[in-house]
Enzyme design. Structure first.
Site, PDB file in Angstrom:
ATOM      1  N   ASN A  76      -2.223  -5.312   0.925  1.00  0.00           N
ATOM      2  CA  ASN A  76      -1.346  -5.407  -0.247  1.00  0.00           C
ATOM      3  C   ASN A  76      -0.077  -6.137   0.184  1.00  0.00           C
ATOM      4  OD1 ASN A  76       0.312  -5.047  -2.449  1.00  0.00           O
ATOM      5  ND2 ASN A  76       0.660  -2.856  -2.076  1.00  0.00           N
ATOM      6  N   TRP A  77       0.045  -7.361  -0.279  1.00  0.00           N
ATOM      7  CA  TRP A  77       1.184  -8.184   0.164  1.00  0.00           C
ATOM      8  C   TRP A  77       2.467  -7.845  -0.576  1.00  0.00           C
ATOM      9  CZ3 TRP A  77      -1.008 -13.888   0.580  1.00  0.00           C
ATOM     10  CH2 TRP A  77      -2.033 -13.891   1.537  1.00  0.00           C
ATOM     11  N   LYS A  78       2.370  -7.052  -1.627  1.00  0.00           N
ATOM     12  CA  LYS A  78       3.536  -6.709  -2.452  1.00  0.00           C
ATOM     13  C   LYS A  78       4.250  -7.997  -2.907  1.00  0.00           C
ATOM     14  CE  LYS A  78       3.825  -2.559   0.298  1.00  0.00           C
ATOM     15  NZ  LYS A  78       4.397  -1.234   0.379  1.00  0.00           N
TER      16      LYS A  78
ATOM     17  N   HIS B 202      -0.555   1.909  -7.911  1.00  0.00           N
ATOM     18  CA  HIS B 202       0.138   1.904  -6.612  1.00  0.00           C
ATOM     19  C   HIS B 202       1.452   2.680  -6.736  1.00  0.00           C
ATOM     20  CE1 HIS B 202       2.450   0.491  -3.173  1.00  0.00           C
ATOM     21  NE2 HIS B 202       1.263   0.303  -2.599  1.00  0.00           N
TER      22      HIS B 202
ATOM     23  N   GLU C 277       4.393   2.177  -5.796  1.00  0.00           N
ATOM     24  CA  GLU C 277       5.590   1.447  -6.209  1.00  0.00           C
ATOM     25  C   GLU C 277       5.580   1.202  -7.719  1.00  0.00           C
ATOM     26  OE1 GLU C 277       5.118  -1.576  -3.236  1.00  0.00           O
ATOM     27  OE2 GLU C 277       5.508  -0.015  -1.766  1.00  0.00           O
TER      28      GLU C 277
ATOM     29  N   GLU D  52      -2.622   7.459  -0.694  1.00  0.00           N
ATOM     30  CA  GLU D  52      -1.431   6.904  -0.056  1.00  0.00           C
ATOM     31  C   GLU D  52      -0.274   7.874  -0.245  1.00  0.00           C
ATOM     32  OE1 GLU D  52      -1.652   2.398   0.362  1.00  0.00           O
ATOM     33  OE2 GLU D  52      -0.955   2.765  -1.654  1.00  0.00           O
TER      34      GLU D  52
ATOM     35  N   GLY E 299       5.488   2.236   3.810  1.00  0.00           N
ATOM     36  CA  GLY E 299       6.616   1.390   4.205  1.00  0.00           C
ATOM     37  C   GLY E 299       7.678   2.107   5.002  1.00  0.00           C
TER      38      GLY E 299
ATOM     39  N   GLY F 276       2.702  -3.541   4.877  1.00  0.00           N
ATOM     40  CA  GLY F 276       3.476  -4.361   5.811  1.00  0.00           C
ATOM     41  C   GLY F 276       2.640  -5.098   6.857  1.00  0.00           C
TER      42      GLY F 276
END
Ligand code: PEP
Length: 256
Positions: A12-14, A100, A102, A172, A178, A240
């Site tokens: 997941n590159w965000k 997710h 976030e 998660e 993170g 990350g």
């Protein structure tokens, strides 16, 4: 659709990379992933929307799949700023992240919206990666089981076993995302086993046995193998460390 729990590593590159570095990153991942690892592990990367097409073109025939980080549940129409399942399918996406942490905790998405997104993704021919996990206060208050159970039930509400077989779950813990803090393999295994048992109760043993449950939260090359050694951990969702080709490839190799 069942993958019989073939290991799965997704990055997941965000909100990272740009038009050049997104392509450089997948080219490096594709060229450095050994053939054997590519055969034994499902691999996916989830770049930002605007770089999906470039990454898909660069990954052509590499066997590495591409997913989006979000989706909207309507097919088309007056939904300014949103992206539909049909659009993602059209450009060659396979997966989509739903729920997710976030999006839940920074953007404010609720279970009901996540449920609609999961349903729409499946109907649109995409494979959702459905993320669940507790906050640190919830873990400290011994509410992990309750929180994760509610998230799974609400996120999959109204979906048949046939539809849910297209879903990959991702546990998660929010406190591990993170932060550099990873759940111990035992802590992760405990929640994965709980999710699998719950899916058995909600659907049937076959679905529970076949569905993949990934772990995510500060996965790095030095903890990936131990996490993967747990019975109910079928893969890894990597944030990350997926932005560094060598680290991501090392995690893929640890999952073989
Ligand atoms: C994630 O974004 O899903 C994630 C687990 O991030 P990180 O690996 O950086 O903790």
């Amino acid at each position: 659709m069942s993958f019989m729990r073939k290991p799965f590593v997704a990055g997941n590159w965000k909100m990272n990379t740009n038009s050049n570095t997104s392509v450089e990153l997948v080219e490096a991942i594709a060229s450095r992933t050994p053939e054997a690892a590519r055969k034994s592990v499902h691999i996916a990367v989830c770049p930002p929307f605007v770089y999906l097409q470039g990454v898909i073109n660069a990954l052509n025939k590499s066997g590495i799949a591409v997913g989006a980080q979000d989706i909207y549940f309507e097919r088309d129409g007056a939904f300014t700023g949103e992206i539909s399942p049909a659009m993602l399918k059209d450009i060659g996406c396979t997966y989509v992240l739903c729920g997710h942490s976030e999006r839940r905790h920074v953007i404010g998405e609720m279970d009901e919206l996540i449920n609609k997104k999961i349903a729409a993704a499946i109907i649109g021919g995409l494979l959702p990666i459905f993320c669940v996990g507790e906050l640190i206060e919830q873990r400290k208050a011994s509410k992990t089981e309750e929180v994760v159970t509610q998230q799974v039930k609400k996120g999959l509400a109204g979906l048949s076993a046939g539809k849910v077989s297209a879903v990959t779950l991702a546990y998660e813990p929010v406190w591990a995302i993170g932060t550099g803090l990873t759940a111990t393999p035992q802590q992760a295994q405990e929640v994965h086993a709980l999710i699998r048992k719950l899916l058995g109760e909600m659907y049937d043993d076959k679905l529970a046995e076949e569905i993949r449950i990934l772990y995510g939260g500060s996965v790095k090359p030095n903890n990936a193998a131990e996490l993967m050694s747990q019975q109910d951990i079928d893969g890894l969702l990597v944030g990350g460390a997926s932005l560094n080709a060598d680290d991501f490839v090392a995690i893929i190799e640890a999952a073989t």
